[in-house]
Design a protein around this motif. Structure first.
Motif, PDB file in Angstrom:
ATOM      1  N   ILE A  82       7.456 -17.733  -4.915  1.00  0.00           N
ATOM      2  CA  ILE A  82       7.715 -16.218  -5.208  1.00  0.00           C
ATOM      3  C   ILE A  82       8.082 -15.575  -3.668  1.00  0.00           C
ATOM      4  CG2 ILE A  82       6.455 -14.224  -5.375  1.00  0.00           C
ATOM      5  CD1 ILE A  82       4.842 -15.697  -7.696  1.00  0.00           C
ATOM      6  N   SER A  83       7.429 -16.074  -2.839  1.00  0.00           N
ATOM      7  CA  SER A  83       7.638 -15.776  -1.237  1.00  0.00           C
ATOM      8  C   SER A  83       9.111 -15.960  -0.874  1.00  0.00           C
ATOM      9  CB  SER A  83       6.505 -16.342  -0.378  1.00  0.00           C
ATOM     10  OG  SER A  83       5.297 -15.942  -0.638  1.00  0.00           O
ATOM     11  N   GLN A  84       9.532 -17.258  -1.344  1.00  0.00           N
ATOM     12  CA  GLN A  84      10.874 -17.444  -0.987  1.00  0.00           C
ATOM     13  C   GLN A  84      11.870 -16.720  -1.585  1.00  0.00           C
ATOM     14  OE1 GLN A  84      10.688 -21.714  -1.839  1.00  0.00           O
ATOM     15  NE2 GLN A  84      10.012 -22.289   0.382  1.00  0.00           N
ATOM     16  N   GLU A  85      11.469 -16.232  -2.618  1.00  0.00           N
ATOM     17  CA  GLU A  85      12.279 -15.437  -3.439  1.00  0.00           C
ATOM     18  C   GLU A  85      12.553 -13.979  -2.911  1.00  0.00           C
ATOM     19  OE1 GLU A  85      14.705 -15.784  -6.673  1.00  0.00           O
ATOM     20  OE2 GLU A  85      14.332 -17.831  -5.538  1.00  0.00           O
ATOM     21  N   GLY A  86      11.732 -13.635  -1.781  1.00  0.00           N
ATOM     22  CA  GLY A  86      11.710 -12.297  -1.191  1.00  0.00           C
ATOM     23  C   GLY A  86      10.474 -11.364  -1.761  1.00  0.00           C
ATOM     24  N   LYS A  87       9.825 -11.861  -2.715  1.00  0.00           N
ATOM     25  CA  LYS A  87       8.845 -11.006  -3.571  1.00  0.00           C
ATOM     26  C   LYS A  87       7.357 -11.218  -3.118  1.00  0.00           C
ATOM     27  CE  LYS A  87      12.201 -11.527  -7.325  1.00  0.00           C
ATOM     28  NZ  LYS A  87      12.500 -11.912  -8.683  1.00  0.00           N
ATOM     29  N   ILE A  88       6.463 -10.459  -3.731  1.00  0.00           N
ATOM     30  CA  ILE A  88       5.021 -10.516  -3.252  1.00  0.00           C
ATOM     31  C   ILE A  88       4.220 -11.076  -4.301  1.00  0.00           C
ATOM     32  CG2 ILE A  88       3.121  -9.066  -2.410  1.00  0.00           C
ATOM     33  CD1 ILE A  88       5.232  -6.832  -1.327  1.00  0.00           C
ATOM     34  N   PRO A  89       3.694 -12.155  -4.244  1.00  0.00           N
ATOM     35  CA  PRO A  89       2.864 -12.636  -5.091  1.00  0.00           C
ATOM     36  C   PRO A  89       1.438 -12.199  -5.089  1.00  0.00           C
ATOM     37  CG  PRO A  89       2.911 -14.253  -3.131  1.00  0.00           C
ATOM     38  CD  PRO A  89       3.969 -12.968  -2.922  1.00  0.00           C
ATOM     39  N   ILE A  90       0.938 -11.877  -6.170  1.00  0.00           N
ATOM     40  CA  ILE A  90      -0.437 -11.045  -6.457  1.00  0.00           C
ATOM     41  C   ILE A  90      -1.176 -12.164  -7.121  1.00  0.00           C
ATOM     42  CG2 ILE A  90      -1.728  -9.089  -6.858  1.00  0.00           C
ATOM     43  CD1 ILE A  90       0.639  -7.392  -6.337  1.00  0.00           C
ATOM     44  N   LEU A  91      -2.214 -12.704  -6.859  1.00  0.00           N
ATOM     45  CA  LEU A  91      -3.059 -13.523  -7.872  1.00  0.00           C
ATOM     46  C   LEU A  91      -4.210 -12.627  -8.607  1.00  0.00           C
ATOM     47  CD1 LEU A  91      -3.974 -16.360  -8.598  1.00  0.00           C
ATOM     48  CD2 LEU A  91      -5.224 -16.591  -6.428  1.00  0.00           C
ATOM     49  N   VAL A  92      -4.117 -13.001  -9.858  1.00  0.00           N
ATOM     50  CA  VAL A  92      -5.242 -12.388 -10.613  1.00  0.00           C
ATOM     51  C   VAL A  92      -6.010 -13.387 -10.962  1.00  0.00           C
ATOM     52  CG1 VAL A  92      -5.712 -10.879 -12.583  1.00  0.00           C
ATOM     53  CG2 VAL A  92      -3.590 -10.535 -11.488  1.00  0.00           C
ATOM     54  N   THR A  93      -7.539 -13.103 -10.489  1.00  0.00           N
ATOM     55  CA  THR A  93      -8.463 -14.298 -10.499  1.00  0.00           C
ATOM     56  C   THR A  93      -9.888 -14.064 -10.810  1.00  0.00           C
ATOM     57  OG1 THR A  93      -8.902 -16.274  -9.451  1.00  0.00           O
ATOM     58  CG2 THR A  93      -8.669 -14.362  -8.145  1.00  0.00           C
ATOM     59  N   ASN A  94     -10.438 -14.956 -11.315  1.00  0.00           N
ATOM     60  CA  ASN A  94     -11.980 -14.719 -11.631  1.00  0.00           C
ATOM     61  C   ASN A  94     -12.635 -15.252 -10.296  1.00  0.00           C
ATOM     62  OD1 ASN A  94     -12.244 -17.367 -11.502  1.00  0.00           O
ATOM     63  ND2 ASN A  94     -12.519 -17.553 -13.927  1.00  0.00           N
ATOM     64  N   GLY A  95     -11.929 -15.836  -9.346  1.00  0.00           N
ATOM     65  CA  GLY A  95     -12.233 -16.032  -8.032  1.00  0.00           C
ATOM     66  C   GLY A  95     -13.107 -17.295  -7.938  1.00  0.00           C
ATOM     67  N   LEU A  96     -13.162 -18.210  -8.903  1.00  0.00           N
ATOM     68  CA  LEU A  96     -14.358 -18.891  -8.816  1.00  0.00           C
ATOM     69  C   LEU A  96     -13.999 -20.268  -8.039  1.00  0.00           C
ATOM     70  CD1 LEU A  96     -15.879 -19.315 -12.442  1.00  0.00           C
ATOM     71  CD2 LEU A  96     -16.614 -17.930 -10.665  1.00  0.00           C
ATOM     72  N   ARG A  97     -12.866 -20.510  -8.025  1.00  0.00           N
ATOM     73  CA  ARG A  97     -12.032 -21.647  -7.378  1.00  0.00           C
ATOM     74  C   ARG A  97     -12.086 -21.341  -5.721  1.00  0.00           C
ATOM     75  NH1 ARG A  97      -6.864 -25.435  -8.344  1.00  0.00           N
ATOM     76  NH2 ARG A  97      -7.800 -27.014  -6.742  1.00  0.00           N
ATOM     77  N   LEU A  98     -12.187 -20.108  -5.739  1.00  0.00           N
ATOM     78  CA  LEU A  98     -11.870 -19.384  -4.143  1.00  0.00           C
ATOM     79  C   LEU A  98     -13.158 -19.646  -3.291  1.00  0.00           C
ATOM     80  CD1 LEU A  98      -9.811 -16.191  -4.798  1.00  0.00           C
ATOM     81  CD2 LEU A  98      -9.086 -18.646  -4.547  1.00  0.00           C
ATOM     82  N   LYS A  99     -14.331 -20.357  -3.896  1.00  0.00           N
ATOM     83  CA  LYS A  99     -15.303 -20.613  -3.024  1.00  0.00           C
ATOM     84  C   LYS A  99     -15.141 -21.788  -2.347  1.00  0.00           C
ATOM     85  CE  LYS A  99     -17.269 -23.835  -6.216  1.00  0.00           C
ATOM     86  NZ  LYS A  99     -18.393 -24.164  -7.197  1.00  0.00           N
ATOM     87  N   ASP A 100     -13.883 -22.458  -2.435  1.00  0.00           N
ATOM     88  CA  ASP A 100     -13.424 -23.561  -1.573  1.00  0.00           C
ATOM     89  C   ASP A 100     -12.418 -22.990  -0.486  1.00  0.00           C
ATOM     90  OD1 ASP A 100     -12.225 -25.804  -0.443  1.00  0.00           O
ATOM     91  OD2 ASP A 100     -11.529 -26.841  -2.383  1.00  0.00           O
ATOM     92  N   LYS A 101     -13.070 -22.909   0.609  1.00  0.00           N
ATOM     93  CA  LYS A 101     -12.281 -22.275   1.874  1.00  0.00           C
ATOM     94  C   LYS A 101     -10.967 -22.889   2.172  1.00  0.00           C
ATOM     95  CE  LYS A 101     -15.950 -23.664   4.927  1.00  0.00           C
ATOM     96  NZ  LYS A 101     -16.925 -23.403   5.803  1.00  0.00           N
ATOM     97  N   ASN A 102     -10.987 -24.399   1.985  1.00  0.00           N
ATOM     98  CA  ASN A 102      -9.754 -25.046   2.159  1.00  0.00           C
ATOM     99  C   ASN A 102      -8.689 -24.564   1.009  1.00  0.00           C
ATOM    100  OD1 ASN A 102     -10.663 -26.348   4.393  1.00  0.00           O
ATOM    101  ND2 ASN A 102     -11.740 -27.868   3.193  1.00  0.00           N
ATOM    102  N   TYR A 103      -9.103 -24.179  -0.214  1.00  0.00           N
ATOM    103  CA  TYR A 103      -8.168 -23.757  -1.063  1.00  0.00           C
ATOM    104  C   TYR A 103      -7.627 -22.459  -0.767  1.00  0.00           C
ATOM    105  CZ  TYR A 103      -6.175 -22.901  -5.625  1.00  0.00           C
ATOM    106  OH  TYR A 103      -5.413 -22.541  -6.915  1.00  0.00           O
TER     107      TYR A 103
END
Length: 182
Positions: free
Chosen positions: A57-78
């Motif tokens: 998406i970024s390489q296409e010159g567009k802005i990616p927006i993630l719609v998430t419940n956020g659970l996997r984002l507890k992993d700071k490396n992810y």
């Protein structure tokens, strides 16, 4: 459509539908003229190729927006991996400051995980739309807390999105998980 949750308020009644292939996702993104691309589901962080989708998406010159419940984002490396791929914005589902309420409207205690994930996202400098689904007699008395939380974190939280439930998917207003206790 797949998800790492089974929330009683979910608008998706069937999460057993096969995910789109990476090839079809890329083709669809390339064909669209919109500047912003929302990545949603189910739960998009279940896809192992999510960083590749964000990068495309970024390489296409567009802005990616993630719609998430956020659970996997507890992993700071992810979170770092998603940022490195080009993620700048996310819509983060955050329905309460109480595990009791999370149990009622999401099916289990989530506050600790959500706060840890939020901390990781803020630390990485991602821009957040805080998405709150209001459920009658469950979390509507927390509106002031949501506003205060957004103001305290206004360097990162750029928008507060309030939604209400509707009788679609798994949610029905007279369901047993909606009670007058809060």
């Amino acid at each position: 459509h797949s998800c790492n949750e089974s929330c009683p308020i979910c608008y998706l009644s069937n999460t057993n539908i096969s995910d789109l292939s990476l090839k079809s996702i890329k083709k669809s993104i390339a064909a669209r003229h919109e500047k912003k691309v929302r990545i949603s589901g189910g739960e998009p962080t279940k896809r192992e190729d999510l960083p590749e989708i964000i990068k495309f998406i970024s390489q296409e010159g567009k802005i990616p927006i993630l719609v998430t419940n956020g659970l996997r984002l507890k992993d700071k490396n992810y979170v770092r991996q998603l940022k490195k791929a080009g993620l700048q914005y996310l819509l983060f589902s955050f329905n309460s400051f109480s595990d009791h309420v999370y149990e009622k409207i999401n099916g289990r205690k989530l506050l600790k995980v959500k706060l840890e994930a939020m901390k990781n996202v803020i630390k990485e400098g991602l821009r957040i739309t805080l998405s709150v689904t209001l459920v009658r007699q469950s979390n509507e008395n927390e509106l002031k807390k949501f506003f205060r939380f957004c103001f305290r974190n206004s360097d990162s939280i750029v928008e507060l999105r309030l939604r209400n439930t509707t009788a679609v998917g798994r949610y029905f207003p007279n369901a047993p998980f909606v009670s007058s206790e809060v």
